[in-house]
Design a protein around this motif. Sequence first.
Motif, PDB file in Angstrom:
ATOM      1  N   ASP A 278       0.823  -1.193   0.000  1.00 17.77           N
ATOM      2  CA  ASP A 278       0.000   0.000   0.000  1.00 17.77           C
ATOM      3  C   ASP A 278       0.865   1.254   0.000  1.00 17.77           C
ATOM      4  O   ASP A 278       0.666   2.168  -0.810  1.00 17.77           O
ATOM      5  CB  ASP A 278      -0.883  -0.031   1.252  1.00 17.77           C
ATOM      6  N   VAL A 464      -5.480  -4.418   0.083  1.00 17.07           N
ATOM      7  CA  VAL A 464      -5.170  -5.216  -1.104  1.00 17.07           C
ATOM      8  C   VAL A 464      -5.904  -4.660  -2.320  1.00 17.07           C
ATOM      9  O   VAL A 464      -5.337  -4.489  -3.394  1.00 17.07           O
ATOM     10  CB  VAL A 464      -5.533  -6.694  -0.869  1.00 17.07           C
ATOM     11  N   ILE A 468      -4.115  -2.881  -5.753  1.00 15.33           N
ATOM     12  CA  ILE A 468      -4.351  -3.347  -7.117  1.00 15.33           C
ATOM     13  C   ILE A 468      -5.023  -2.250  -7.939  1.00 15.33           C
ATOM     14  O   ILE A 468      -4.652  -2.005  -9.089  1.00 15.33           O
ATOM     15  CB  ILE A 468      -5.182  -4.637  -7.089  1.00 15.33           C
ATOM     16  N   GLY A 471      -2.494   0.536  -8.656  1.00 17.06           N
ATOM     17  CA  GLY A 471      -1.504   0.050  -9.611  1.00 17.06           C
ATOM     18  C   GLY A 471      -2.061   0.058 -11.023  1.00 17.06           C
ATOM     19  O   GLY A 471      -1.407   0.492 -11.965  1.00 17.06           O
ATOM     20  N   ARG A 472      -3.311  -0.371 -11.152  1.00 17.57           N
ATOM     21  CA  ARG A 472      -3.948  -0.409 -12.474  1.00 17.57           C
ATOM     22  C   ARG A 472      -4.092   1.000 -13.027  1.00 17.57           C
ATOM     23  O   ARG A 472      -3.855   1.247 -14.201  1.00 17.57           O
ATOM     24  CB  ARG A 472      -5.312  -1.074 -12.320  1.00 17.57           C
ATOM     25  N   SER A 725     -13.823  -1.223  -7.071  1.00 14.60           N
ATOM     26  CA  SER A 725     -13.108  -1.478  -5.822  1.00 14.60           C
ATOM     27  C   SER A 725     -14.064  -1.454  -4.649  1.00 14.60           C
ATOM     28  O   SER A 725     -13.931  -2.240  -3.730  1.00 14.60           O
ATOM     29  CB  SER A 725     -12.015  -0.455  -5.536  1.00 14.60           C
ATOM     30  N   LEU A 773      -7.795  -9.666  -6.413  1.00 16.42           N
ATOM     31  CA  LEU A 773      -7.039  -9.786  -7.664  1.00 16.42           C
ATOM     32  C   LEU A 773      -7.933  -9.713  -8.888  1.00 16.42           C
ATOM     33  O   LEU A 773      -7.459  -9.430  -9.981  1.00 16.42           O
ATOM     34  CB  LEU A 773      -6.273 -11.110  -7.676  1.00 16.42           C
ATOM     35  N   SER A 776      -7.648  -6.670 -11.220  1.00 14.62           N
ATOM     36  CA  SER A 776      -6.596  -6.431 -12.205  1.00 14.62           C
ATOM     37  C   SER A 776      -6.983  -7.009 -13.557  1.00 14.62           C
ATOM     38  O   SER A 776      -6.428  -6.630 -14.581  1.00 14.62           O
ATOM     39  CB  SER A 776      -5.278  -7.037 -11.728  1.00 14.62           C
TER      40      SER A 776
END
Lengths: 780, 48
Positions: A278, A464, A468, A471-472, A725, A773, A776
């Motif tokens: 994070d 988490v 993700i 990051g995306r 999310s 996950l 992603s």
Amino acid sequence: MSLSVCRHCGGAIPESLAGEFCCRGCEGAFRLLQGLGLEQYYLRRSVDPKARPLRPDEDALQIHDFSAHVTVDDTGEASLHLMVEGLHCGACIWLIESLLNKQPGVTWARVNMTTRRLVLRWRQDAARPGDILAPVLAVGYRLVPYDPERLGAETQRQEKELLRALAVAGFAASNVMLLSVSVWAGHFSYMGPHTRGLMHWVSALVALPAVAWCIRPFARSAVSALRAGRTNMDVPISIGVTLACLMSLWETIHGGEYAYFDSAITLLFFLLIGRYLDSRARGRARSTVEHLLALDAVAVTVLDEDGSQRLMPPHKVAAGAKVLVAAGERIGVDGTIVGGASDVDTSLITGESVPVAVAVGAQVFAGTINLSAPLRLVVAAVGERTLLAEIVRMMEVAEQGRARYVALADRVSRWYAPVVHLAALLTFSGWTLFGDAPWQMALLYAVAVLIITCPCALALAVPVVQVIASGRLLRQGILVKSATALERFADADTVVFDKTGTLTLGKPQLVASGDWAESDLVLAASLARASRHPLARALVKAAPASQLADDVAEIPGMGLEIAARGIRLGSRTFIGIADDGAAQGPEMWLSRPGAAPLRFAFTDAPRPDAAQLVADLKAMGLAVELLSGDRAVTAGQVAADLGITEWRAGCTPGEKCARLAELAGMGRKVLMIGDGLNDAPALAAAHVSMSPSSAVDISQTVADVVFQGERLEPVTETLHVARKSRLLVRQNFILALGYNIFTVPLAVAGFVTPLIAAIAMSTSSLVVIGNALRLSRGRR
Amino acid sequence: MLIPVALGLGFAGLLAFLWALKSGQFDDLDGAAHRILFDDDEPPKREV
């Protein structure tokens, strides 16, 4: 357009130029590399279309005075920290390091590709920093010195501490788990109490110091939350882990059957992974923003009493100092003009898309751009009622309101922690009062309840998904700066846009139809080439084939003129037409002897996908509004073009805030998207905010999300990811709580052994991570 | 007894990692990935 590309920067070569280069700077850079035997660079690199093209600035060397940032140590070695802009790939690191290592006196040159920073060390007596760095600047990279102490040192320290704790926890968890497996196996086959006792003691020896070390990040946050009279997820984590260790130690001392060392340390290990990822994801986004800001920081040219000029960072300039602003430069300070007349582009401050003519006595503000002629300013007193101070004050007030937002995880833990502790208390009293168990036994069961409910999966549920999701988004040039930004994004039901620079590109474009012929346009453009005025630039862009005419003179605030031929290009008054107020948006007039004056009209074109975006947002069920500082005619036109029915023009920063407060009063959650200084308070006041990376630094600092590029698509993409999310976070909470509903009765009944605890905990964590996950995958 | 050996090896690994972290080997993971692609025959430092 020509199809050939420049051999140095890879940009298109203008048709008017013969040869292999797009400009003289590129040609010089190519020759320089060839001369040093570094031309392999061109074979090795892969040009990143999103990065700034590698084109040398003509005045690059004058922009910064590096000597102020040099530090010298006892051995006579000087060092300098710089940020690099224009890095495309690994070959760029190689090129910069090779160039610098060829310079005399350089002892160390290393580029960090992750943070885009360069550390340079050299023997101080051997060379001057400007000379050493000259070839790097000449190739086309931009370098900005920074103070390593000030920038990102704190977050980096925290990140290292997390990584260190993660390593310790990983080591301890794997070893304790090995020992525990043999203990578990011992329950089913034969294992004597002495062997088991030894195993427990070894586990304690490894786990206790490790737990004591690794729990610090959680304990610190838990303590600070409790001090403020709140609870957060770290409170039950800290209590659960500490109690598990204490109880296991007690059991081990008394030769008991069960010890929970493995659960305690594995739990910390999982949680630290979440924390580390994070902080890394957000640290990256933040450092990219810092980077963009530092590159934008301008140096100010200060005029000393004796007439000499010095370059200084704006915050070091004293009030009352005289400052010179060259044509085309961004004004770095608030001040009053004492010499010169020019046009000033104030679009970032007021949202007005047409430049304002200024002369001696006029006030100008930091963040505006001086367009046509050099200006001398006297810097206004610092801390007075300058526009900047005013806006910062408004922003601070607005930000206080937002600080009240509580992250979803903390809202959950607000009721989760008391419920869990109550359950443990009930277990204890139930067993002692009704179960006829000795109090040690009852305490053991109560602690088991705390361990099993220790919110491992619950604490992983949010980070988490965050990691993700950000990051995306980061891969698409969308930087999520604030931890709760995505949650707030998902709440948004109203989108408020600024106009200039946000919905539009902020640069005027020529309206293609008018009562002028193509030859008139070429003539006008040949004059316009002499000016930096945005309207003139737009004319040149519309007629790329034109050549600069001879003897063009610029009359600041009025227009351009070839006196000998009697040709004039400029405003109505310059041409001699009465201003009848009929002007619809920005315009320029061309007059020639013996012909009627011609009018060129301009518009500030919307970003290419602005209309699509508005339609998409409406389809997603969001209300769309436009708040512009520009005049009603222009704002109304854009609103009509894009299909926005709700719009207001001529808004001051205060009025924008007031409108947002009004919307908030109606229970709306507003997403504000803006770029200008005039939007900054509104960005801070909104429920959640977004800025393009072309925005002024203050706006980028307050915005929760910064996006790069010309298109507006990141807005829908962020909304899409945020909503996804939120869904996943909720699913994760349900999964984690569902697991508790199954296991808590077991713990209350006293059936939980360390083996069951370990299995239940890791499976629930894995399920939560696996669910996250899914984000992603499945890009639209 | 194998336990002390196992613990000792694990501990050595941990120390090695902490040392690597401290000496800055984890500061630029992206750069290291690209750096390996460029082999320079000339020594990195050259006095001119």
